[in-house]
Design a protein around this motif. Structure first.
Motif, PDB file in Angstrom:
ATOM      1  N   TYR A  32      14.311 107.392  55.562  1.00 23.90           N
ATOM      2  CA  TYR A  32      14.758 106.005  55.673  1.00 23.90           C
ATOM      3  C   TYR A  32      15.763 105.796  56.806  1.00 23.90           C
ATOM      4  N   MET A  35      14.304 104.482  60.058  1.00 23.52           N
ATOM      5  CA  MET A  35      13.555 103.217  60.021  1.00 23.52           C
ATOM      6  C   MET A  35      13.853 102.380  61.257  1.00 23.52           C
ATOM      7  N   ALA A  37      14.021  98.525  62.340  1.00 24.44           N
ATOM      8  CA  ALA A  37      14.022  97.173  61.765  1.00 24.44           C
ATOM      9  C   ALA A  37      13.062  96.275  62.535  1.00 24.44           C
ATOM     10  N   ASN A 137      11.452  87.277  55.665  1.00 22.82           N
ATOM     11  CA  ASN A 137      11.662  88.658  56.119  1.00 22.82           C
ATOM     12  C   ASN A 137      13.146  88.999  56.198  1.00 22.82           C
ATOM     13  N   VAL A 139      16.389  92.104  56.288  1.00 20.64           N
ATOM     14  CA  VAL A 139      16.792  93.449  56.708  1.00 20.64           C
ATOM     15  C   VAL A 139      18.168  93.744  56.118  1.00 20.64           C
ATOM     16  N   VAL A 151      17.792 100.118  50.109  1.00 22.38           N
ATOM     17  CA  VAL A 151      16.432  99.556  50.099  1.00 22.38           C
ATOM     18  C   VAL A 151      15.804  99.700  48.716  1.00 22.38           C
ATOM     19  N   GLN A 162      13.618  95.591  54.749  1.00 19.87           N
ATOM     20  CA  GLN A 162      13.534  96.718  55.665  1.00 19.87           C
ATOM     21  C   GLN A 162      14.961  97.179  55.938  1.00 19.87           C
TER      22      GLN A 162
END
Length: 195
Positions: A32, A35, A37, A137, A139, A151, A162
């Motif tokens: 993770y 990741m 974004a 969406n 983050v 998360v 995300q």
């Protein structure tokens, strides 16, 4: 003698299990922490951390900087600054996020304050109530060691977020990761066993 041998064997099994478990946790954290974004998110949730008086700790400053960089590149994204006021903090963590973002030329009109939460569960739960109705969406911004749990908690609370990982300062690595292994274990117990 047999008792002694079986005792050593038990300790050996326990240590081996512990190492495998820590290895598994580190694998999940690493997965993770790399990741990327997505661009043009509708909103960011920046998770609070320790404030020394009015100054964010190094790890916290890293989160704020990561958020500021994202907000500069994605002009339509709003930000929810999340975190209450703890012991030794002269202002809330949310207020600290806001002040530091404004210093980096992020308009106050893009910043929503959530200044009552005391832990990651509350960060997500209270911030969820402030997400604009048309936003889809999202983050979550936190340090590399914390992204996996943040998360996971968000998903558990019905938010498909995300992660935007902020660097963890080297001075904070040992303490942060050790505490995070325990925090993830608590999350697993709470989610999969005690629920």
């Amino acid at each position: 003698m047999k008792k002694k041998k079986s005792g050593f064997l038990l300790i050996g099994v326990f240590i081996a299990f512990g190492l495998i478990y820590v290895g598994f946790l580190q694998f999940k954290i690493s997965q993770y922490s790399n990741m990327e974004a997505p661009k043009n998110a509708d909103y960011l949730i920046v998770l609070g951390a320790r404030v020394k008086g009015t100054v964010p700790s190094q790890a916290f400053a890293s989160r704020i900087d990561a958020a500021a960089n994202y907000l500069k590149e994605n002009k339509n994204t709003i930000v929810i600054a999340s975190g209450g006021q703890g012991p030794g903090e002269q202002i809330s963590e949310a207020e600290s996020i806001k002040r530091e973002l404004v210093k980096q030329n992020i308009s106050e009109s893009r910043i929503i304050l959530e200044d009552h939460s005391t832990d990651t569960y509350e960060n997500i739960r209270f911030s969820k109530k402030l997400i604009p109705k048309d936003a889809k969406n999202g983050v979550v911004v936190t340090n590399t060691f914390h992204i996996y749990r943040a998360v996971s908690i968000a998903n558990k609370q019905g938010l498909d977020l995300q992660g935007l990982p902020a660097k963890t300062p080297w001075t904070a690595v040992l303490k942060s990761y050790s505490r995070e292994y325990l925090a993830i274990t608590k999350f697993y117990l709470k989610t999969y066993i005690l629920d």
